[in-house]
Design an enzyme around this catalytic site. Structure first.
Site, PDB file in Angstrom:
ATOM      1  N   THR A 144       0.817  -1.204   0.000  1.00 20.61           N
ATOM      2  CA  THR A 144       0.000   0.000   0.000  1.00 20.61           C
ATOM      3  C   THR A 144       0.856   1.261   0.000  1.00 20.61           C
ATOM      4  OG1 THR A 144      -1.774  -1.126   1.174  1.00 20.61           O
ATOM      5  CG2 THR A 144      -1.746   1.263   1.316  1.00 20.61           C
ATOM      6  N   TRP A 174       0.767   2.345   5.992  1.00 23.24           N
ATOM      7  CA  TRP A 174      -0.057   1.343   6.672  1.00 23.24           C
ATOM      8  C   TRP A 174       0.547  -0.057   6.536  1.00 23.24           C
ATOM      9  CZ3 TRP A 174      -2.806   3.388  10.175  1.00 23.24           C
ATOM     10  CH2 TRP A 174      -3.428   4.617   9.965  1.00 23.24           C
ATOM     11  N   ILE A 175       1.854  -0.128   6.737  1.00 21.39           N
ATOM     12  CA  ILE A 175       2.556  -1.401   6.617  1.00 21.39           C
ATOM     13  C   ILE A 175       2.683  -2.027   8.008  1.00 21.39           C
ATOM     14  CG2 ILE A 175       4.586  -2.569   5.763  1.00 21.39           C
ATOM     15  CD1 ILE A 175       2.782  -1.053   3.667  1.00 21.39           C
ATOM     16  N   ASN A 259      -5.119 -12.588  -1.165  1.00 22.86           N
ATOM     17  CA  ASN A 259      -6.239 -13.524  -1.053  1.00 22.86           C
ATOM     18  C   ASN A 259      -6.070 -14.461   0.131  1.00 22.86           C
ATOM     19  OD1 ASN A 259      -7.924 -12.651  -3.147  1.00 22.86           O
ATOM     20  ND2 ASN A 259      -6.752 -13.777  -4.682  1.00 22.86           N
ATOM     21  N   ALA A 261      -4.619 -13.567   2.960  1.00 24.59           N
ATOM     22  CA  ALA A 261      -4.950 -12.742   4.122  1.00 24.59           C
ATOM     23  C   ALA A 261      -6.449 -12.486   4.218  1.00 24.59           C
ATOM     24  CB  ALA A 261      -4.189 -11.424   4.045  1.00 24.59           C
ATOM     25  N   ARG A 262      -7.081 -12.239   3.077  1.00 21.27           N
ATOM     26  CA  ARG A 262      -8.529 -12.002   3.086  1.00 21.27           C
ATOM     27  C   ARG A 262      -9.284 -13.219   3.591  1.00 21.27           C
ATOM     28  NH1 ARG A 262      -8.330  -9.223  -2.945  1.00 21.27           N
ATOM     29  NH2 ARG A 262      -7.893  -7.082  -2.234  1.00 21.27           N
ATOM     30  N   LEU A 357     -25.469  -3.172  26.119  1.00 19.84           N
ATOM     31  CA  LEU A 357     -24.642  -2.868  27.294  1.00 19.84           C
ATOM     32  C   LEU A 357     -24.949  -1.502  27.891  1.00 19.84           C
ATOM     33  CD1 LEU A 357     -21.255  -4.233  25.931  1.00 19.84           C
ATOM     34  CD2 LEU A 357     -22.563  -5.210  27.804  1.00 19.84           C
ATOM     35  N   GLY A 359     -24.796   2.441  28.711  1.00 23.44           N
ATOM     36  CA  GLY A 359     -23.686   3.373  28.867  1.00 23.44           C
ATOM     37  C   GLY A 359     -22.377   2.681  29.172  1.00 23.44           C
ATOM     38  N   GLU A 382      -6.971  -4.945   3.217  1.00 24.47           N
ATOM     39  CA  GLU A 382      -7.154  -6.101   2.337  1.00 24.47           C
ATOM     40  C   GLU A 382      -8.391  -5.955   1.455  1.00 24.47           C
ATOM     41  OE1 GLU A 382      -4.519  -7.207   2.767  1.00 24.47           O
ATOM     42  OE2 GLU A 382      -4.014  -7.703   4.824  1.00 24.47           O
TER      43      GLU A 382
END
Length: 402
Positions: A144, A174-175, A259, A261-262, A357, A359, A382
């Site tokens: 990226t 974003w590595i 693919n 990782a996805r 839940l 507050g 991804e």
């Protein structure tokens, strides 16, 4: 495989309704329980503070390696050679603790190790994979770029040939793990004057100690805070000719790893969803309003039922994709269906759990807001929702809308 330390692990209460175990092999159940123990005993007790403090526990990396989680779906070089479903179950259990830990296993195994395993020379595999599967070495995957992660064909990181060396210049963003990594799998476009590879995307193995390689952790994150993502720059990074991955030419190289990782995300997001459902379920039976547990109200039970239905559907879809993957029949469009559905529904479940839940749901007493924040990142990386919608749309219509 054997496990000499196998204390009883706490099974989610939803297992009483959703009997997934009957669909799994003994080996798959063993992998699942191994990951569940690690998540419950080593990650869960510290993760809220780690998220608050923005800490990634590198000391747990070797433990993950010793348990066989790193590159577990690969064969040889010390890797476990486990099946796709077993790997998916590990992803689910780790993300039930925190998305950052499933992300680590994904970056290390499905991206960096897979790239070397799929496309590397034998020398490259022998150099890196044994240490990576043990957790002694960490890898990252640099694809990226700052100007737009969804369009890798427009990358500006360039590899120039100078004599017997390659020289890399450019930037990535974003590595994951880059500031901790020992080796980076870097994708760069070959310079226009480099012969037959001119303009082609190629992969390079870059030891992070190489002069000119700089990784800077990104600060100010409101998501994935117990994980590390970096800006990376390459300023005249010089590499020997054999740093190139010989088996990857063009974008099919990085896409083959994405693919992998996805696929892990399809399972992992359902782990985060299950954790949110468990928190909402426990609260619905312990918190009282108007003289009775809130879980006795029809509206609360309707929300819980809808959440369970989506978890069941998501896990069954993941299981179906896993069996397809084990047969070698899984397609990119099918992976996109799974990634789009799992993350989208996990976010909806997190939001409904937060509502149950009340507050207290916005506090770190419960994991729900942390999961919701993390899932916003998982939704983006991804492949965004929109990218996966276009992949599915192309498969449906035969028309490319990218």
């Amino acid at each position: 495989m054997t496990d000499t330390a196998a204390p009883t692990v706490t099974a989610p209460r939803i297992d009483a309704v959703f009997d997934l175990d009957a669909l799994l092999t003994d080996e798959e159940l063993e992998w699942r329980d191994r990951a569940r123990r690690f998540a419950q005993e080593r990650i869960a007790p510290i993760i809220e503070q780690d998220f608050e403090d923005r800490v990634f526990r590198r000391e747990l990396v070797r433990e993950a390696g010793e348990l066989g989680f790193l590159g577990m779906h690969l064969s040889g070089y010390g890797c476990a050679g486990a099946g796709a479903v077993a790997y998916g179950l590990v992803c689910l259990e780790l993300e039930a603790a925190d998305s950052g830990w499933r992300t680590f296993v994904s970056v290390q195994g499905s991206l960096a190790m897979s790239a070397i395993h799929k496309y590397g020379s034998e020398e490259q595999k022998q150099r890196w994979l044994p240490g990576m599967t043990k957790g002694e070495l960490i890898g990252c995957f640099a694809l990226t770029e700052p100007q737009g992660g969804s369009d890798p064909a427009a990358m500006t990181t360039v590899a120039r040939r100078e004599g017997d060396e390659w020289v890399l210049d450019g930037a990535k963003r974003w590595i994951g793990l880059a500031s901790l990594a020992d080796v980076a799998v870097v994708w760069a476009k070959v310079a226009d004057d480099a012969g037959e590879d001119a303009g082609v995307v190629r992969g390079f193995l870059v030891p992070t100690s190489t002069p000119g390689f700089t990784a800077t952790p990104i600060t100010g994150k409101l998501s994935m805070r117990a994980s590390v993502q970096c800006d990376v720059t390459f300023d005249g990074v010089r590499l020997p000719a054999d740093a190139m991955l010989p088996g990857a030419r063009g974008l099919s190289g990085p896409f083959g790893c994405l693919n992998e990782a996805r696929y892990g995300i399809v399972w992992g997001a359902m782990g985060a969803a299950r954790s949110c459902l468990e928190a909402a379920l426990a609260r619905s039976t312990s918190r009282e309003a108007f003289g009775k547990p809130i879980g006795a109200n029809q509206l609360i039970q309707a929300k819980l039922a809808d959440m369970l239905v989506e978890v069941e559907k998501g896990v069954l879809l993941a299981l179906h994709l896993g069996r397809l993957k084990e047969r070698g029949a899984l397609t990119p469009a099918q992976i996109s269906v799974g990634k789009l559905n799992s993350v989208r529904e996990a976010l909806r479940i997190a939001h409904d759990a937060r509502a149950i839940l009340g507050g207290d749901g916005i506090t770190s007493e419960f994991p729900v807001m942390r999961h919701a924040a993390n899932l916003e990142s998982v939704r983006t990386y991804e492949g965004t929702d929109e990218v996966h919608q276009l992949v599915i749309g192309r498969a449906l219509t035969g028309l490319n809308a990218f």
